[in-house]
Design a protein around this motif. Sequence first.
Motif, mmCIF file in Angstrom:
data_model
loop_
_atom_site.group_PDB
_atom_site.id
_atom_site.type_symbol
_atom_site.label_atom_id
_atom_site.label_comp_id
_atom_site.label_asym_id
_atom_site.label_seq_id
_atom_site.Cartn_x
_atom_site.Cartn_y
_atom_site.Cartn_z
ATOM 1 N N GLN A 194 -5.579 12.080 7.497
ATOM 2 C CA GLN A 194 -5.738 11.464 6.185
ATOM 3 C C GLN A 194 -4.800 10.271 5.995
ATOM 4 O OE1 GLN A 194 -8.021 12.258 3.885
ATOM 5 N NE2 GLN A 194 -7.299 10.645 2.504
ATOM 6 N N THR A 195 -3.542 10.413 6.424
ATOM 7 C CA THR A 195 -2.582 9.323 6.222
ATOM 8 C C THR A 195 -2.966 8.087 7.029
ATOM 9 O OG1 THR A 195 -1.213 10.295 7.974
ATOM 10 C CG2 THR A 195 -0.690 10.882 5.686
ATOM 11 N N LYS A 196 -3.380 8.280 8.280
ATOM 12 C CA LYS A 196 -3.775 7.135 9.108
ATOM 13 C C LYS A 196 -5.065 6.519 8.589
ATOM 14 C CE LYS A 196 -2.874 7.321 13.428
ATOM 15 N NZ LYS A 196 -2.874 7.626 14.892
ATOM 16 N N THR A 197 -5.967 7.322 8.082
ATOM 17 C CA THR A 197 -7.206 6.789 7.491
ATOM 18 C C THR A 197 -6.902 5.914 6.292
ATOM 19 O OG1 THR A 197 -8.456 8.732 8.229
ATOM 20 C CG2 THR A 197 -9.405 7.419 6.445
ATOM 21 N N MET A 198 -5.967 6.374 5.478
ATOM 22 C CA MET A 198 -5.606 5.596 4.301
ATOM 23 C C MET A 198 -4.921 4.292 4.690
ATOM 24 S SD MET A 198 -5.626 5.365 1.000
ATOM 25 C CE MET A 198 -6.127 7.045 0.589
ATOM 26 N N ALA A 199 -4.035 4.339 5.691
ATOM 27 C CA ALA A 199 -3.251 3.165 6.061
ATOM 28 C C ALA A 199 -4.050 2.148 6.858
ATOM 29 C CB ALA A 199 -2.017 3.597 6.852
ATOM 30 N N ARG A 200 -4.974 2.604 7.702
ATOM 31 C CA ARG A 200 -5.648 1.699 8.630
ATOM 32 C C ARG A 200 -7.095 1.393 8.272
ATOM 33 N NH1 ARG A 200 -3.622 3.199 14.789
ATOM 34 N NH2 ARG A 200 -1.379 3.020 14.367
ATOM 35 N N VAL A 201 -7.681 2.196 7.421
ATOM 36 C CA VAL A 201 -9.098 1.995 7.110
ATOM 37 C C VAL A 201 -9.305 1.647 5.635
ATOM 38 C CG1 VAL A 201 -11.389 3.063 7.099
ATOM 39 C CG2 VAL A 201 -9.800 3.547 8.965
ATOM 40 N N VAL A 202 -8.756 2.475 4.755
ATOM 41 C CA VAL A 202 -9.062 2.313 3.329
ATOM 42 C C VAL A 202 -8.277 1.165 2.701
ATOM 43 C CG1 VAL A 202 -9.056 3.457 1.087
ATOM 44 C CG2 VAL A 202 -9.666 4.744 3.147
ATOM 45 N N LEU A 203 -6.950 1.194 2.854
ATOM 46 C CA LEU A 203 -6.123 0.179 2.188
ATOM 47 C C LEU A 203 -6.428 -1.251 2.642
ATOM 48 C CD1 LEU A 203 -2.607 1.846 1.826
ATOM 49 C CD2 LEU A 203 -4.266 1.311 0.043
ATOM 50 N N PRO A 204 -6.642 -1.523 3.952
ATOM 51 C CA PRO A 204 -6.987 -2.903 4.316
ATOM 52 C C PRO A 204 -8.255 -3.412 3.643
ATOM 53 C CG PRO A 204 -6.279 -1.691 6.257
ATOM 54 C CD PRO A 204 -6.391 -0.698 5.147
ATOM 55 N N GLN A 205 -9.237 -2.542 3.451
ATOM 56 C CA GLN A 205 -10.456 -2.963 2.766
ATOM 57 C C GLN A 205 -10.253 -3.047 1.254
ATOM 58 O OE1 GLN A 205 -14.264 -1.257 4.355
ATOM 59 N NE2 GLN A 205 -12.891 0.105 5.496
ATOM 60 N N ALA A 206 -9.366 -2.225 0.744
ATOM 61 C CA ALA A 206 -9.120 -2.243 -0.696
ATOM 62 C C ALA A 206 -8.289 -3.441 -1.136
ATOM 63 C CB ALA A 206 -8.411 -0.954 -1.124
ATOM 64 N N MET A 207 -7.630 -4.106 -0.199
ATOM 65 C CA MET A 207 -6.775 -5.233 -0.555
ATOM 66 C C MET A 207 -7.550 -6.345 -1.240
ATOM 67 S SD MET A 207 -3.696 -4.480 0.137
ATOM 68 C CE MET A 207 -2.890 -6.067 0.096
ATOM 69 N N ARG A 208 -8.811 -6.516 -0.899
ATOM 70 C CA ARG A 208 -9.622 -7.562 -1.530
ATOM 71 C C ARG A 208 -9.736 -7.342 -3.030
ATOM 72 N NH1 ARG A 208 -14.967 -7.708 -2.713
ATOM 73 N NH2 ARG A 208 -15.247 -5.736 -1.634
ATOM 74 N N VAL A 209 -9.727 -6.085 -3.449
ATOM 75 C CA VAL A 209 -9.798 -5.758 -4.879
ATOM 76 C C VAL A 209 -8.399 -5.691 -5.489
ATOM 77 C CG1 VAL A 209 -10.608 -4.032 -6.545
ATOM 78 C CG2 VAL A 209 -11.950 -4.523 -4.492
ATOM 79 N N ILE A 210 -7.404 -5.324 -4.689
ATOM 80 C CA ILE A 210 -6.053 -5.130 -5.215
ATOM 81 C C ILE A 210 -5.324 -6.450 -5.414
ATOM 82 C CG2 ILE A 210 -3.793 -4.125 -4.669
ATOM 83 C CD1 ILE A 210 -5.244 -1.874 -3.220
ATOM 84 N N ILE A 211 -5.530 -7.420 -4.525
ATOM 85 C CA ILE A 211 -4.744 -8.660 -4.539
ATOM 86 C C ILE A 211 -4.855 -9.435 -5.858
ATOM 87 C CG2 ILE A 211 -4.593 -10.973 -3.519
ATOM 88 C CD1 ILE A 211 -3.079 -8.919 -1.970
ATOM 89 N N PRO A 212 -6.056 -9.721 -6.392
ATOM 90 C CA PRO A 212 -6.116 -10.551 -7.617
ATOM 91 C C PRO A 212 -5.339 -9.982 -8.798
ATOM 92 C CG PRO A 212 -8.269 -10.433 -6.576
ATOM 93 C CD PRO A 212 -7.416 -9.453 -5.854
ATOM 94 N N PRO A 213 -5.534 -8.716 -9.187
ATOM 95 C CA PRO A 213 -4.729 -8.216 -10.315
ATOM 96 C C PRO A 213 -3.250 -8.074 -9.985
ATOM 97 C CG PRO A 213 -6.065 -6.450 -9.393
ATOM 98 C CD PRO A 213 -6.522 -7.713 -8.743
ATOM 99 N N THR A 214 -2.928 -7.843 -8.712
ATOM 100 C CA THR A 214 -1.513 -7.762 -8.332
ATOM 101 C C THR A 214 -0.840 -9.116 -8.511
ATOM 102 O OG1 THR A 214 -1.993 -6.001 -6.742
ATOM 103 C CG2 THR A 214 0.088 -7.180 -6.484
ATOM 104 N N GLY A 215 -1.535 -10.186 -8.118
ATOM 105 C CA GLY A 215 -0.996 -11.531 -8.339
ATOM 106 C C GLY A 215 -0.786 -11.818 -9.809
ATOM 107 N N ASN A 216 -1.730 -11.395 -10.636
ATOM 108 C CA ASN A 216 -1.570 -11.582 -12.078
ATOM 109 C C ASN A 216 -0.387 -10.783 -12.612
ATOM 110 O OD1 ASN A 216 -3.842 -13.224 -12.087
ATOM 111 N ND2 ASN A 216 -5.228 -11.553 -12.598
ATOM 112 N N GLU A 217 -0.207 -9.579 -12.081
ATOM 113 C CA GLU A 217 0.917 -8.756 -12.516
ATOM 114 C C GLU A 217 2.251 -9.394 -12.130
ATOM 115 O OE1 GLU A 217 1.263 -5.824 -14.255
ATOM 116 O OE2 GLU A 217 -0.826 -6.137 -14.808
ATOM 117 N N PHE A 218 2.306 -10.011 -10.951
ATOM 118 C CA PHE A 218 3.561 -10.632 -10.541
ATOM 119 C C PHE A 218 3.871 -11.859 -11.398
ATOM 120 C CE2 PHE A 218 5.974 -13.639 -7.882
ATOM 121 C CZ PHE A 218 7.123 -12.888 -7.726
ATOM 122 N N ILE A 219 2.860 -12.650 -11.698
ATOM 123 C CA ILE A 219 3.087 -13.800 -12.570
ATOM 124 C C ILE A 219 3.522 -13.337 -13.957
ATOM 125 C CG2 ILE A 219 1.919 -15.716 -13.733
ATOM 126 C CD1 ILE A 219 0.261 -16.055 -11.190
#
Length: 316
Positions: free
Chosen positions: A201-226
């Motif tokens: 489960q941990t390797k699936t989350m780190a190598r499969v799920v999170l890299p694909q989820a970054m496309r959705v995570i990056i825009p609001p994360t950038g807004n949060e940092f600003i």
Amino acid sequence: MTDKIDKGPAATPPAGPGASGTPYEAIKAIPVRHYGRWISGVVVVALLGWLVYAFSQGNVIWATVGDKLFDPAIMSGLGNTVIISVSAMALGLVLGILFAVMRLSKNPVTNSVAWLYIWFFRGTPVYVQLLVWFNLSLIFQYINLGPIYKNETVDVMTPFMVALLGLGLNEGAYMAEIVRAGIQSVDEGQTEAAHALGMPQTKTMARVVLPQAMRVIIPPTGNEFINMLKTSSLVSAVQYTELLRASSNIGNTAGAIMEMLFVASVWYLALTSVFSVGQYYLERRFARGSTRNLPPTPFQRLRANLNMFRRTEVAR
């Protein structure tokens, strides 16, 4: 005797001149005039000019703004703003990933703890949280971790530590929801395929799920940092000398309160502009493979807007 099939008249390409012998007339395309765009543009420019003129006539010594823009105290406060913003955002991102995974866990204990954390820190103002950490010595005189660490609370809760905990823990609650939404945006078949290959489960989350989820995570994360860059101005209430507090100290001493507020505003605009550009190109990078055409860069968009005003002609 062979049969002849009548195939009709042969399809021949049209000749240059017409049937009467006169050449074809070239087609001239006339672009549509958008008068509304010109009128709205003139109105906006006029309003901006009026606003600039109004401030230029106000009781503000603009020379002071330029003189104090690179003052050593201002530059020190600017550096502290960047340090606390990056540190708090890093803490919030780590906590966000941790509590997002806990929130999605099937374990009722970890799920409930994550929900309680998100509910509390999203439901109370960050200013109140900063004051609670700042006055923590009123509740705990000592911070006692047994044989690991023991010290007085007033020595541990320095202005930087108060700002880090106040901003970082609050940001972690928002990042947990952003990361959770990103993880849930990945198709469940990706997880099932990884498990079928024997990945834990941990390797699936780190190598499969999170890299694909970054496309959705990056825009609001950038807004949060600003937003974090601007929210960091609240830590002046807990004696942390960031950009706003450094500007206010100079303004109160020199009697140039408005001028120093303009200095702080200029640097906040500069910081948000720089990080906005970085966020844009980071989003563009993670958008590869998900869209056929990448979004245009600012230079490409500017070139397209300039070409809009040019008269185009259709080739003959």
